[in-house]
Design a protein around this motif. Structure first.
Motif, PDB file in Angstrom:
ATOM      1  N   VAL A 286       0.870  -1.291  -0.078  1.00  0.00           N
ATOM      2  CA  VAL A 286       0.103  -0.071   0.014  1.00  0.00           C
ATOM      3  C   VAL A 286       0.690   1.100   0.064  1.00  0.00           C
ATOM      4  N   ASP A 287       2.045   1.260   0.851  1.00  0.00           N
ATOM      5  CA  ASP A 287       2.717   2.620   0.779  1.00  0.00           C
ATOM      6  C   ASP A 287       3.348   2.601  -0.670  1.00  0.00           C
ATOM      7  N   GLU A 288       3.761   1.423  -1.353  1.00  0.00           N
ATOM      8  CA  GLU A 288       4.456   1.658  -2.722  1.00  0.00           C
ATOM      9  C   GLU A 288       3.403   2.372  -3.677  1.00  0.00           C
ATOM     10  N   ALA A 289       2.107   1.732  -3.406  1.00  0.00           N
ATOM     11  CA  ALA A 289       0.872   2.494  -4.359  1.00  0.00           C
ATOM     12  C   ALA A 289       0.853   3.873  -3.912  1.00  0.00           C
ATOM     13  N   VAL A 290       0.771   4.016  -2.630  1.00  0.00           N
ATOM     14  CA  VAL A 290       0.488   5.555  -2.470  1.00  0.00           C
ATOM     15  C   VAL A 290       1.619   6.386  -2.775  1.00  0.00           C
ATOM     16  N   ARG A 291       2.904   5.836  -2.949  1.00  0.00           N
ATOM     17  CA  ARG A 291       4.202   6.626  -3.180  1.00  0.00           C
ATOM     18  C   ARG A 291       3.778   6.842  -4.894  1.00  0.00           C
ATOM     19  N   ARG A 292       3.342   5.901  -5.560  1.00  0.00           N
ATOM     20  CA  ARG A 292       3.342   6.133  -7.011  1.00  0.00           C
ATOM     21  C   ARG A 292       2.305   7.337  -7.247  1.00  0.00           C
ATOM     22  N   VAL A 293       1.036   7.504  -6.586  1.00  0.00           N
ATOM     23  CA  VAL A 293       0.149   8.481  -6.760  1.00  0.00           C
ATOM     24  C   VAL A 293       0.625   9.686  -6.218  1.00  0.00           C
ATOM     25  N   LEU A 294       1.313   9.725  -5.293  1.00  0.00           N
ATOM     26  CA  LEU A 294       1.891  11.039  -4.891  1.00  0.00           C
ATOM     27  C   LEU A 294       3.069  11.488  -5.663  1.00  0.00           C
ATOM     28  N   ARG A 295       3.895  10.509  -6.639  1.00  0.00           N
ATOM     29  CA  ARG A 295       4.874  11.053  -7.271  1.00  0.00           C
ATOM     30  C   ARG A 295       4.287  11.572  -8.369  1.00  0.00           C
ATOM     31  N   VAL A 296       3.196  11.435  -8.973  1.00  0.00           N
ATOM     32  CA  VAL A 296       2.412  11.837 -10.117  1.00  0.00           C
ATOM     33  C   VAL A 296       2.094  13.231  -9.594  1.00  0.00           C
ATOM     34  N   LYS A 297       1.421  13.329  -8.492  1.00  0.00           N
ATOM     35  CA  LYS A 297       0.889  14.782  -7.809  1.00  0.00           C
ATOM     36  C   LYS A 297       1.930  15.737  -7.702  1.00  0.00           C
ATOM     37  N   ILE A 298       3.103  15.222  -7.416  1.00  0.00           N
ATOM     38  CA  ILE A 298       4.360  16.295  -7.049  1.00  0.00           C
ATOM     39  C   ILE A 298       4.741  16.562  -8.424  1.00  0.00           C
ATOM     40  N   ALA A 299       4.830  15.741  -9.436  1.00  0.00           N
ATOM     41  CA  ALA A 299       5.476  15.873 -10.881  1.00  0.00           C
ATOM     42  C   ALA A 299       4.716  17.005 -11.574  1.00  0.00           C
ATOM     43  N   LEU A 300       3.231  16.825 -11.051  1.00  0.00           N
ATOM     44  CA  LEU A 300       2.386  17.990 -11.790  1.00  0.00           C
ATOM     45  C   LEU A 300       2.421  19.280 -11.129  1.00  0.00           C
ATOM     46  N   GLY A 301       3.258  19.352  -9.940  1.00  0.00           N
ATOM     47  CA  GLY A 301       3.217  20.494  -9.291  1.00  0.00           C
ATOM     48  C   GLY A 301       2.103  20.731  -8.341  1.00  0.00           C
ATOM     49  N   LEU A 302       1.278  19.903  -8.189  1.00  0.00           N
ATOM     50  CA  LEU A 302      -0.093  20.187  -7.506  1.00  0.00           C
ATOM     51  C   LEU A 302       0.052  20.771  -5.852  1.00  0.00           C
ATOM     52  N   PHE A 303       1.398  20.411  -5.478  1.00  0.00           N
ATOM     53  CA  PHE A 303       1.533  20.572  -4.055  1.00  0.00           C
ATOM     54  C   PHE A 303       1.728  21.900  -3.854  1.00  0.00           C
ATOM     55  N   GLU A 304       2.555  22.453  -4.843  1.00  0.00           N
ATOM     56  CA  GLU A 304       3.084  24.101  -4.957  1.00  0.00           C
ATOM     57  C   GLU A 304       1.788  25.009  -5.546  1.00  0.00           C
ATOM     58  N   ASN A 305       1.219  24.603  -6.299  1.00  0.00           N
ATOM     59  CA  ASN A 305       0.184  25.146  -7.240  1.00  0.00           C
ATOM     60  C   ASN A 305      -1.218  24.190  -7.295  1.00  0.00           C
ATOM     61  N   PRO A 306      -1.668  24.292  -6.193  1.00  0.00           N
ATOM     62  CA  PRO A 306      -3.090  23.160  -6.474  1.00  0.00           C
ATOM     63  C   PRO A 306      -4.275  23.810  -7.253  1.00  0.00           C
ATOM     64  N   TYR A 307      -4.412  25.223  -7.277  1.00  0.00           N
ATOM     65  CA  TYR A 307      -5.513  25.567  -7.843  1.00  0.00           C
ATOM     66  C   TYR A 307      -5.443  26.229  -9.120  1.00  0.00           C
ATOM     67  N   THR A 308      -6.342  26.476  -9.756  1.00  0.00           N
ATOM     68  CA  THR A 308      -6.432  27.064 -11.243  1.00  0.00           C
ATOM     69  C   THR A 308      -7.029  28.369 -11.199  1.00  0.00           C
ATOM     70  N   ASP A 309      -6.475  29.246 -12.031  1.00  0.00           N
ATOM     71  CA  ASP A 309      -6.902  30.517 -12.333  1.00  0.00           C
ATOM     72  C   ASP A 309      -7.978  30.723 -13.131  1.00  0.00           C
ATOM     73  N   GLU A 310      -9.121  30.895 -12.551  1.00  0.00           N
ATOM     74  CA  GLU A 310     -10.537  31.040 -13.024  1.00  0.00           C
ATOM     75  C   GLU A 310     -10.301  32.034 -14.238  1.00  0.00           C
ATOM     76  N   THR A 311      -9.703  33.257 -13.842  1.00  0.00           N
ATOM     77  CA  THR A 311      -9.880  34.227 -14.783  1.00  0.00           C
ATOM     78  C   THR A 311      -9.284  33.847 -16.416  1.00  0.00           C
ATOM     79  N   LYS A 312      -8.566  32.725 -16.288  1.00  0.00           N
ATOM     80  CA  LYS A 312      -8.009  32.687 -17.715  1.00  0.00           C
ATOM     81  C   LYS A 312      -8.613  31.452 -18.737  1.00  0.00           C
ATOM     82  N   GLU A 313      -9.605  30.832 -17.727  1.00  0.00           N
ATOM     83  CA  GLU A 313     -10.350  29.658 -18.312  1.00  0.00           C
ATOM     84  C   GLU A 313     -11.045  29.804 -19.849  1.00  0.00           C
ATOM     85  N   ALA A 314     -11.741  30.928 -19.679  1.00  0.00           N
ATOM     86  CA  ALA A 314     -12.459  31.324 -20.928  1.00  0.00           C
ATOM     87  C   ALA A 314     -11.694  31.750 -22.119  1.00  0.00           C
ATOM     88  N   GLY A 315     -10.524  32.563 -21.695  1.00  0.00           N
ATOM     89  CA  GLY A 315      -9.701  32.844 -22.730  1.00  0.00           C
ATOM     90  C   GLY A 315      -8.762  32.039 -23.434  1.00  0.00           C
TER      91      GLY A 315
END
Length: 444
Positions: A286-315
């Motif tokens: 289980v620890d290894e599976a969790v590590r794989r999930v966290l690895r992807v989230k870290i690689a995507l930068g979600l911990f540093e930038n979890p939110y989306t700028d809503e003002t840029k969506e339509a444009g």
């Protein structure tokens, strides 16, 4: 758990606060994404951000030809560009995970999901797989306009017997390695962050519970360290497949085979902790599976930038250059099967002497079906039909339109109208094909 509009679920927020949800899909706006993300990051115990996924198959808001059409361009660079546009648009809505590309080799045209892949050739499949991964993930996965690719469906799903979707497959190891595995291997070599296991059974064992492919080949031979996500309800379907009598057994077999994340079935949520406490599943696994999930989230930068700028969506949607690219991709995807002679000259290009045209067929004036199956956030209102385009090009007085028939069936009056239109015209153009929602794609 089922997520998104239409499921009737109302308990997402509470589950996220309790840390019981790691990813959601079918959430399609930045506002919705941020609402759930704020709960995960600010109110859950471990503050781990969610990963939002969607079936981004051949575009998000800007629609491109279906993947089989893109494959007929034989142009990986062009396909990469289309995937880059899809990534920019999807990420602006908070989608950072595309359940794409489908890299299943398919050789039976009766299989409806052939539309989602690159066809029968492993080499072309490899080129397309790499192009999609490069386009979706960009040069840096943590860039705000990059999304994680998810090649699917591992493996052999496209060999469904009789072309019946979800049917079983029998593939020798030689054929598996020579034809069906190479596009997946290419996607992994290109850096795909995730992979989806298939619904179907391979040689009698469901692909989502098959250690040989998920662990021996994918993990040990290829060294894949990303997430393996099950296809929709694939783990729950291990029970009707006959290899599990209950949800706990299905969860154990899928997890130990190598599936890290359970899409929709909720079997890991309901049973995995109990299986660890009973000793049936090692905590280290289980620890290894969790590590794989966290690895992807870290690689995507979600911990540093979890939110989306809503003002840029339509444009971010339907940029002029994106729409132009869609037109180029469509033009490059055309396949001329035959150009018969009419008199001393081939039929195409049409002679300047042709003045009146009959346009016949159920696809001649159908906005919705022009989007194709798995149309993402594409909208029929954006479509210019063949009838509208010809009206603009040659003038409505020179165009005689008749539907002629439905996709299945039709009336004598419709046929008579089509015959009359053809008889009164210099050239007859037929717009024929399949109903995208019913005759192609999943379950078709």
């Amino acid at each position: 758990q089922p997520t998104g509009p239409g499921t009737g679920r109302t308990d997402y927020e509470d589950m996220i606060r309790k840390g019981e949800v790691g990813a959601l899909f079918n959430i399609t706006t930045a506002h919705q994404v941020n609402a759930f993300q704020h709960i995960a990051v600010e109110q859950s115990r471990l503050h781990i951000p969610l990963l939002f996924g969607l079936d981004v198959i051949h575009g998000f808001r800007t629609e491109f030809p279906i993947p089989l059409g893109l494959a007929t361009t034989w142009d990986p660079d062009l396909v990469e560009q289309t995937a880059r546009v899809a990534a920019r648009e999807a990420s602006s809505s908070g989608i950072r995970w595309a359940f794409s590309p489908m890299v299943d080799i398919a050789r039976d045209a009766r299989w409806g999901r052939m539309a989602e892949g690159a066809g029968e050739d492993p080499y072309l499949g490899e080129l397309m797989a790499r192009a999609y991964v490069r386009g979706y993930q960009g040069t840096h996965l943590d860039a705000p306009d990059s999304i994680a690719a998810c090649p699917k469906h591992f493996v052999g799903y496209g060999a469904a017997e009789g072309g019946r979707d979800y049917n079983s497959t029998e593939i020798s190891e030689h054929t598996l390695r020579q034809y069906y595995l190479p596009p997946f291997h290419a996607a992994i070599e290109e850096g795909a962050a995730t992979l989806m296991s298939a619904f179907s059974a391979l040689d009698g064992v469901p692909s989502s519970a098959k250690p040989f492919t998920l662990t021996e080949i994918l993990r040990k031979e290829w060294g894949f360290q990303g997430i393996v996500d099950s296809d929709y309800t694939a783990l729950g379907e291990l029970i009707p497949h006959g290899i599990a009598n209950d949800g706990a057994t299905a969860a154990r077999k899928a997890f130990l085979a190598g599936v890290d994340m359970d899409m929709v079935s909720s079997l890991y949520h309901d049973h995995l902790a109990k299986l660890v406490r009973s000793g049936e599943v090692p905590e280290a696994a289980v620890d290894e599976a969790v590590r794989r999930v966290l690895r992807v989230k870290i690689a995507l930068g979600l911990f540093e930038n979890p939110y989306t700028d809503e003002t840029k969506e339509a444009g971010a949607m339907l940029h002029t250059d994106s729409v132009a690219l869609a037109r180029t991709a469509a033009e490059e995807s055309f396949v001329l099967l035959k150009n018969s002679s009419v008199g001393a000259s081939p039929l195409l290009p049409l002679p300047g002497t042709a003045k009146t045209f009959a346009l016949i067929g159920p696809l001649a004036n159908d906005r919705g079906n022009m989007l194709g199956s798995w149309a993402g956030q594409g909208r029929a209102q954006d479509v210019i039909t063949l009838r509208a385009a010809l009206n603009e090009r040659i003038g409505s007085k020179n165009l005689r339109y008749a539907k002629g028939a439905e996709f299945l069936g039709g009336t004598d009056d419709q046929l008579e109208e089509a015959v009359k239109a053809a008889e009164q015209s210099d050239v007859a153009i037929l717009a024929l094909g399949e109903n995208a929602s019913e005759m192609t794609g999943e379950a078709a």
